[in-house]
Design an enzyme around this catalytic site. Structure first.
Site, short mmCIF file in Angstrom:
data_model
loop_
_atom_site.label_atom_id
_atom_site.label_comp_id
_atom_site.label_asym_id
_atom_site.label_seq_id
_atom_site.Cartn_x
_atom_site.Cartn_y
_atom_site.Cartn_z
N THR A 1 -16.32 36.09 4.93
CA THR A 1 -16.20 36.57 6.29
C THR A 1 -17.03 35.70 7.21
O THR A 1 -18.26 35.78 7.23
CB THR A 1 -16.65 38.04 6.37
OG1 THR A 1 -17.90 38.16 5.67
CG2 THR A 1 -15.63 38.96 5.71
N ARG B 1 5.77 11.35 17.88
CA ARG B 1 6.75 10.28 17.65
C ARG B 1 7.37 9.93 18.98
O ARG B 1 7.78 10.80 19.75
CB ARG B 1 7.83 10.77 16.68
CG ARG B 1 7.31 11.11 15.31
CD ARG B 1 6.98 9.86 14.51
NE ARG B 1 6.26 10.22 13.29
CZ ARG B 1 5.99 9.36 12.31
NH1 ARG B 1 6.38 8.09 12.41
NH2 ARG B 1 5.32 9.73 11.26
N ASP C 1 0.85 -1.20 0.00
CA ASP C 1 0.00 0.00 0.00
C ASP C 1 0.89 1.24 0.00
O ASP C 1 2.06 1.19 0.36
CB ASP C 1 -0.95 0.02 1.21
CG ASP C 1 -0.24 0.14 2.55
OD1 ASP C 1 0.83 -0.49 2.72
OD2 ASP C 1 -0.74 0.87 3.42
N SER D 1 8.31 5.26 11.63
CA SER D 1 7.73 4.16 12.40
C SER D 1 7.29 3.03 11.47
O SER D 1 6.82 3.29 10.36
CB SER D 1 6.50 4.64 13.17
OG SER D 1 6.75 5.87 13.81
N HIS E 1 -21.41 35.31 11.10
CA HIS E 1 -20.87 36.47 10.38
C HIS E 1 -19.74 37.04 11.24
O HIS E 1 -19.95 37.35 12.42
CB HIS E 1 -21.99 37.49 10.18
CG HIS E 1 -21.60 38.64 9.30
ND1 HIS E 1 -20.68 39.59 9.68
CD2 HIS E 1 -22.01 38.97 8.04
CE1 HIS E 1 -20.55 40.47 8.70
NE2 HIS E 1 -21.34 40.11 7.68
N HIS F 1 6.21 9.96 1.04
CA HIS F 1 5.00 10.65 1.57
C HIS F 1 4.82 12.03 0.96
O HIS F 1 3.95 12.79 1.39
CB HIS F 1 5.03 10.79 3.10
CG HIS F 1 4.92 9.48 3.82
ND1 HIS F 1 4.42 9.37 5.09
CD2 HIS F 1 5.25 8.22 3.45
CE1 HIS F 1 4.45 8.10 5.48
NE2 HIS F 1 4.97 7.38 4.49
N GLU G 1 0.04 -0.90 5.93
CA GLU G 1 1.11 -0.31 6.74
C GLU G 1 0.92 1.19 6.92
O GLU G 1 1.09 1.73 8.01
CB GLU G 1 2.48 -0.58 6.11
CG GLU G 1 3.66 -0.36 7.07
CD GLU G 1 4.10 1.09 7.21
OE1 GLU G 1 4.71 1.43 8.23
OE2 GLU G 1 3.81 1.91 6.32
N1 BES Z 1 8.65 3.22 5.51
C1 BES Z 1 8.04 4.12 6.42
C2 BES Z 1 8.79 4.26 7.71
C3 BES Z 1 10.20 4.77 7.64
C4 BES Z 1 10.65 5.55 6.60
C5 BES Z 1 11.05 4.46 8.66
C6 BES Z 1 11.97 6.00 6.57
C7 BES Z 1 12.35 4.92 8.65
C8 BES Z 1 12.81 5.68 7.59
C9 BES Z 1 6.62 3.65 6.68
O1 BES Z 1 5.93 3.29 5.51
C10 BES Z 1 5.82 4.76 7.28
O2 BES Z 1 5.67 5.76 6.64
N2 BES Z 1 5.27 4.57 8.47
C11 BES Z 1 4.37 5.49 9.07
C12 BES Z 1 3.68 4.85 10.22
C13 BES Z 1 2.24 4.64 10.09
C14 BES Z 1 1.58 4.08 11.29
C15 BES Z 1 1.42 5.53 9.29
C16 BES Z 1 5.10 6.69 9.60
O3 BES Z 1 6.24 6.58 10.06
O4 BES Z 1 4.51 7.77 9.54
MN MN Z 2 7.04 2.10 4.30
MN MN Z 3 5.28 5.23 4.55
#
Ligand code: BES
Ligand code: MN
Ligand code: MN
Length: 458
Positions: free
Chosen positions: A314, A327, A88, A398, A212, A426, A152
């Protein structure tokens, strides 16, 4: 190992063409509108495993998106490597910032551009091609299991349920994952830790309807103004998070370990230049790499309310919203952190508004073992393919399922990623270097050889 390089070289165009096909399916897990495409991607991955030579492969339905499982068991007495990855991808928005459409992959400057190119289709598919390489060259030295999921990017909830119910099926000696990055193409590294995650959506309600802004402005609570003030107060001037108890469980990293981690090369000047910023921010007393690895943080990921269309309107909105991620680092608990956040956020709200906090998915932080055969084999594979010993680093992102693998299956993972920070995961214009893709296939094939060899010696 000559055959490895030769096979990669002889088949690289096909490897690239297949990845382009996979990247053309928009498997966005967060948006239900793509559910069919996600399912189609799972079928595609299953077929690719069968083509590569697994004994059996299945698409397993779940409460949300399917899991793909495949295996090749050559000898029950041999060690088993389980490959984990995800098919995904993140939503491609904002679309207008892409220089080519996210699901029409193109190759430019030695990189494939598409959503998921690096995270994680490109990296996941390296394992399928490394497996094919070993099968065709009759050099598969161990059993292999593939566990490829479609959730994921939305928290791996269904996979969590599946893992708990299928512990025997998922038994392995080591879990190999390519879903992280290396420092640079000439500075290989291995992630030995990841941050955890707590994620919430907050809703602030002021008046019972939109008003308003001239007739009422100045006298009634504006939920957007108030939400901004509340968010601003979550960090003090030293970059500390102000939620009481937030740092209580945080494991302090020793000076010795901090020194060790500081060996990874980093240039603040280049970092700022790359991002187009004149200065960095963050928690006082920590370096930029530390702020994105060994320290927890809090960020607004989205904020909305009121009128955001063309021109001006407005209005004082009745409601304002924000999505906030935290995090986490080892020993912090996602559930506990959400409870602390909710209590604090509710408390700091002025009497004039109502606040709702909705918890989303989360994940445990982790530190991985480096003192076992798996890590030694990964190190040796990178030494052979890159000509340099990889540097152990702690990552800031993560992958929630990794902590669960350890907890439920008692199996150690290796984060064998080959992405780069410049791959824009992302973000618009995500890419993955052809060099990284092919180097990954080579290095993964070597890993299996060394791992099986080293296990024999033990
Ligand atoms: N592959 C990433 C995580 C990642 C990227 C770890 C680069 C270390 C270095 C993974 O697909 C990801 O984006 N994980 C999400 C977590 C999730 C619960 C949405 C994240 O870290 O935002
Ligand atoms: Mn990933
Ligand atoms: Mn990711």
């Amino acid at each position: 190992m000559k055959q490895v390089k030769e096979y990669v070289n002889a088949n690289k165009q096909r490897f690239i063409d297949e990845l382009i096909e996979l990247l053309s399916i928009p498997s966005v897990s967060a948006d239900p509108a793509y559910k069919k495409d996600v399912a189609r991607t799972a079928e595609w991955v299953k077929k690719s495993l069968l083509d590569a030579g697994v004994d059996k492969a299945e698409v397993i339905p779940t409460a949300f998106h399917p899991i793909v499982y495949g295996e090749k068991i050559i000898d029950k007495k041999l060690p088993t490597v389980m490959v984990y990855g995800h098919y995904d991808v993140q939503p491609p928005d904002p679309l207008d910032l892409w220089t080519s459409p996210p699901f029409k992959p193109v190759i430019k400057n030695g990189k494939i551009y598409a959503r998921g190119a690096c995270d994680d289709k490109g990296q996941m598919y390296m394992h399928v091609k490394a497996f094919e390489l070993m099968m065709r060259n009759k050099m598969l030295p161990c059993n292999v299991k593939f566990l490829i999921e479609g959730e994921e990017e939305v928290g791996s909830e269904s996979l969590g349920v599946f893992v708990k119910k299928n512990k025997a099926k998922l038994q392995s000696d080591v879990i190999l994952i390519s879903d992280t990055d290396i420092i640079a193409n000439d500075i290989p590294s291995i992630n030995v830790g990841l941050r955890g995650l707590s994620y919430v959506q907050v809703e602030v309600t002021g008046p019972n309807r939109d008003l308003h802004s001239g007739v009422y402005g100045g006298a009634v609570p504006n939920p957007i103004n108030i939400l901004c003030e509340m968010i601003a107060s979550l960090k003090d001037k030293d970059g500390h998070i102000t939620i009481p108890g937030f740092y209580k469980d945080v494991n302090k990293v020793s000076d010795k370990d901090r020194k060790e981690l500081a060996r990874a090369p980093f240039s603040l000047k280049e970092y700022k230049k790359d991002l187009g910023i004149d200065d960095v921010i963050g928690e006082k007393g920590y370096t930029t790499p530390e702020r994105t690895s060994i320290r927890p943080t809090l960020d607004v990921n989205g904020i909305w309310g009121g009128y955001t269309g063309e021109g001006s309107k407005t209005v004082i909105a009745s409601k304002a919203y924000a999505k906030i991620s935290m995090r986490l680092v080892p020993n912090q608990s996602p559930d506990k952190t959400i409870a602390l956040f909710t209590k604090h956020f509710t408390k700091i709200a002025p009497k004039s508004v109502k606040v709702k906090v909705i918890p989303f998915h989360g994940g445990d932080p982790l530190l991985l073992d480096t003192k076992f055969v798996g890590y030694a084999a990964a190190e040796k594979a990178m030494i052979t393919s890159f000509g340099k010993k990889p540097i152990p680093v702690r990552g800031g992102g993560s992958i929630p399922i990794v902590a669960l693998f350890k907890k439920e299956l008692k199996t150690d993972s290796i984060l064998f990623g080959f992405g780069l920070n410049s791959d824009n995961i992302h973000s618009p214009n995500e890419s993955y270097g052809i060099f990284n893709y092919l180097k990954g296939i080579e290095t993964i094939s070597l890993f299996h050889q060394y791992y099986a060899e080293m296990r024999k010696k033990k």
